[in-house]
Write a protein that holds these residues in place. Structure first.
Motif, PDB file in Angstrom:
ATOM      1  N   GLN A   1       0.822  -1.211   0.000  1.00 44.69           N
ATOM      2  CA  GLN A   1       0.000   0.000   0.000  1.00 44.69           C
ATOM      3  C   GLN A   1       0.859   1.265   0.000  1.00 44.69           C
ATOM      4  OE1 GLN A   1      -2.455  -0.760   3.442  1.00 44.69           O
ATOM      5  NE2 GLN A   1      -4.169  -1.505   2.200  1.00 44.69           N
ATOM      6  N   ILE A   2       1.956   1.255   0.765  1.00 49.40           N
ATOM      7  CA  ILE A   2       2.850   2.422   0.783  1.00 49.40           C
ATOM      8  C   ILE A   2       3.388   2.686  -0.622  1.00 49.40           C
ATOM      9  CG2 ILE A   2       5.085   3.284   1.600  1.00 49.40           C
ATOM     10  CD1 ILE A   2       4.539   1.784   4.234  1.00 49.40           C
ATOM     11  N   VAL A   3       3.845   1.630  -1.282  1.00 45.44           N
ATOM     12  CA  VAL A   3       4.353   1.776  -2.650  1.00 45.44           C
ATOM     13  C   VAL A   3       3.219   2.199  -3.585  1.00 45.44           C
ATOM     14  CG1 VAL A   3       5.404   0.558  -4.595  1.00 45.44           C
ATOM     15  CG2 VAL A   3       6.183   0.090  -2.265  1.00 45.44           C
ATOM     16  N   ASN A   4       2.052   1.617  -3.402  1.00 42.97           N
ATOM     17  CA  ASN A   4       0.909   1.904  -4.275  1.00 42.97           C
ATOM     18  C   ASN A   4       0.515   3.375  -4.259  1.00 42.97           C
ATOM     19  OD1 ASN A   4      -1.375   0.994  -5.978  1.00 42.97           O
ATOM     20  ND2 ASN A   4      -2.612   1.601  -4.216  1.00 42.97           N
ATOM     21  N   ARG A   5       0.597   3.997  -3.087  1.00 44.00           N
ATOM     22  CA  ARG A   5       0.144   5.398  -3.000  1.00 44.00           C
ATOM     23  C   ARG A   5       1.250   6.429  -3.194  1.00 44.00           C
ATOM     24  NH1 ARG A   5      -0.630   3.747   2.582  1.00 44.00           N
ATOM     25  NH2 ARG A   5       1.020   4.609   3.911  1.00 44.00           N
ATOM     26  N   SER A   6       2.532   5.994  -3.176  1.00 45.43           N
ATOM     27  CA  SER A   6       3.584   7.008  -3.190  1.00 45.43           C
ATOM     28  C   SER A   6       4.654   6.828  -4.265  1.00 45.43           C
ATOM     29  CB  SER A   6       4.278   7.051  -1.817  1.00 45.43           C
ATOM     30  OG  SER A   6       4.839   5.798  -1.489  1.00 45.43           O
ATOM     31  N   TYR A   7       4.738   5.671  -4.913  1.00 46.15           N
ATOM     32  CA  TYR A   7       5.836   5.427  -5.845  1.00 46.15           C
ATOM     33  C   TYR A   7       5.766   6.373  -7.041  1.00 46.15           C
ATOM     34  CZ  TYR A   7       9.296   2.969  -8.631  1.00 46.15           C
ATOM     35  OH  TYR A   7      10.407   2.664  -9.379  1.00 46.15           O
ATOM     36  N   VAL A   8       6.923   6.816  -7.496  1.00 42.11           N
ATOM     37  CA  VAL A   8       7.010   7.863  -8.517  1.00 42.11           C
ATOM     38  C   VAL A   8       6.414   7.437  -9.855  1.00 42.11           C
ATOM     39  CG1 VAL A   8       9.336   7.173  -9.250  1.00 42.11           C
ATOM     40  CG2 VAL A   8       8.584   9.538  -9.599  1.00 42.11           C
ATOM     41  N   ASP A   9       6.500   6.152 -10.176  1.00 40.18           N
ATOM     42  CA  ASP A   9       6.019   5.657 -11.469  1.00 40.18           C
ATOM     43  C   ASP A   9       4.622   5.069 -11.296  1.00 40.18           C
ATOM     44  OD1 ASP A   9       5.588   4.521 -13.933  1.00 40.18           O
ATOM     45  OD2 ASP A   9       7.118   2.960 -13.732  1.00 40.18           O
ATOM     46  N   SER A  10       3.614   5.788 -11.757  1.00 39.99           N
ATOM     47  CA  SER A  10       2.231   5.310 -11.600  1.00 39.99           C
ATOM     48  C   SER A  10       1.957   4.072 -12.439  1.00 39.99           C
ATOM     49  CB  SER A  10       1.244   6.420 -11.986  1.00 39.99           C
ATOM     50  OG  SER A  10       1.438   6.820 -13.335  1.00 39.99           O
ATOM     51  N   ASP A  11       2.856   3.763 -13.372  1.00 39.70           N
ATOM     52  CA  ASP A  11       2.721   2.567 -14.206  1.00 39.70           C
ATOM     53  C   ASP A  11       3.454   1.366 -13.598  1.00 39.70           C
ATOM     54  OD1 ASP A  11       1.667   1.389 -16.506  1.00 39.70           O
ATOM     55  OD2 ASP A  11       3.538   1.607 -17.604  1.00 39.70           O
ATOM     56  N   PHE A  12       4.183   1.608 -12.504  1.00 33.67           N
ATOM     57  CA  PHE A  12       4.872   0.550 -11.761  1.00 33.67           C
ATOM     58  C   PHE A  12       5.695  -0.366 -12.673  1.00 33.67           C
ATOM     59  CE2 PHE A  12       1.147   1.790  -9.293  1.00 33.67           C
ATOM     60  CZ  PHE A  12       1.718   2.100  -8.072  1.00 33.67           C
TER      61      PHE A  12
END
Length: 422
Positions: free
Chosen positions: A47-58
């Motif tokens: 969830q932390i990565v889901n809401r904050s990671y710079v690349d919305s395309d992961f």
């Protein structure tokens, strides 16, 4: 009498069966509870990565699908969960987004506060070769004393190849008890940039006190030049810089040389605060989040000095150092002398997890005031001066330091070999 004994025997057997049943139920419930806790822990990281990671395309993948692939696994221990999280984060192909176990997270926090133990190296996986590369050794650290240099590639640690190891795995192998030794096998770029020199370096681990600033007031002809070597942007850096500048101002400094060579960066906020001590007003840096939203950080008239300034840079000038160098260059506050900087234009945020471990997540990229993205490119100095041979720490900021001498010429207006700004 026999019948009574049989009744008691059956009663005992019945009670044992009931107790055994409760034992298994209790054990099963505990196992279920542990399993759910591990699922919850992994989900929290996701969830932390889901809401904050710079690349919305992961990294071109469905992040929800990634979660489903890992959440249904059986976790028998927290170590199993850590392993699954590392595997999950690896799908992002971002070495800066990583899980830090409790001891490593504590070590990182200690590092940014000003003290740590180990060999004293900042490392990165450098593309496109995916080699573990030294950003810079910390000044005065065991690695620095042993002669490890910026841009050295670490190809082995105690005869274990680093190929295929993560940054944290490499860092963990270099950690150890104070006084113990570690052997690093290095590839060092040759001066002609046409190959590498192979060498082994044995380093004795020790406690490392990170002194963010080393400064001296040099009398150069008719000028008092404040030479300030900024080694790292830790928790003490901005306060130490303010004290140094005010002290030099009171002593009549009329020119400055700010040395960012070998500075691997550190705290983003420290970089901002120090930039504002030099820039009267203007944009220091832009950050760009996953949605492309830009946020600007400004200087608003709190500069301590307006005296002429030159900044020294090299391939070990990285991250927060590049924010500072880019801000000073593009606000026409200073000229840069030396060689091209490292090229790390990403910003991480640290999250503390419930068990004392931590999560470093790339949350944004930054751009210079003129909207240059320097990631993997670096900043080209105004005056390019190569060091033809290594110099010692004692020679830095003296007439035996060719880049410092060039900086003095730039301050005097006598240096003619200028290159265009990037």
């Amino acid at each position: 009498m026999i019948k009574q004994r049989r009744i008691w025997s059956w009663l005992v057997i019945g009670l044992m069966a009931i107790a055994l049943q409760f034992f298994w139920i209790g054990g099963a419930n505990a196992a279920v509870t542990d399993y759910l806790q591990e699922q919850k822990f992994l989900t929290n990281v996701w969830q932390i990565v889901n809401r904050s990671y710079v690349d919305s395309d992961f990294n071109h993948q469905n992040w929800y699908k990634v979660r489903r692939q890992f959440i249904n696994r059986k976790f028998n221990s927290r170590e199993d969960t850590y392993a699954a999280i590392r595997e999950m984060l690896a799908t992002l192909d971002d070495p800066f987004t990583r899980l830090l176990e409790p001891d490593k997270f504590k070590s990182m926090q200690t590092s940014t506060s000003g003290e740590l133990t180990g060999v004293g190296l900042q490392i990165v996986v450098d593309e496109p070769d995916n080699k573990v590369t030294v950003i810079a050794p910390i000044e005065g650290s065991p690695a620095d004393v042993a002669g490890v240099r910026s841009r050295d590639r670490i190809v082995g640690i105690d005869n274990i190849p680093t190929k295929g190891l993560s940054l944290d795995e490499c860092a963990n192998r270099m950690r150890g008890a104070i006084g113990s030794e570690v052997k690093l096998s290095l590839e060092r770029p040759l001066a002609d940039s046409k190959g590498f020199e192979q060498l082994d370096v044995v380093i004795k681990r020790d406690r490392i006190a990170v002194t963010p600033i080393i400064a001296k007031l040099n009398q150069e002809e008719n000028h008092k030049v404040g030479y300030i070597r900024l080694n790292q942007f830790n928790g003490n850096a901005s306060a130490d810089m303010e004290k140094t500048l005010k002290k030099f101002q009171s002593q009549g400094a009329d020119r400055y040389v700010l040395d960012l060579r070998g500075n691997p960066g550190g705290l983003f906020d420290a970089g901002l605060q120090i930039a504002r001590m030099w820039i009267p007003e203007g944009t220091v840096v832009y950050t760009v989040d996953r949605h492309g939203v830009q946020e600007s950080f400004e200087a608003k008239g709190d500069a301590i000095t307006k005296a002429p300034l030159v900044v020294l840079t090299d391939g070990g000038t990285a991250s927060a150092s590049e924010i500072l160098a880019g801000a000073l260059q593009e606000n026409d506050r200073a000229q840069l002398v030396g060689t091209t900087t490292f090229g790390k234009g990403l910003i991480q945020s640290l999250y503390e997890l419930e068990d004392g471990s931590g999560l470093a997540v790339t949350i944004a990229k930054y751009e210079t005031p003129k909207h240059h993205n320097i990631h993997k490119r670096g900043i080209i100095p105004d005056v390019e001066v190569e060091l033809t041979q290594p110099i010692t720490r004692k020679q830095l900021g003296t007439k035996e330091d060719p880049q410092y001498v060039a900086a003095l010429s730039v301050l005097d207006g006598t240096y003619k070999s200028m290159v265009a700004k990037s």
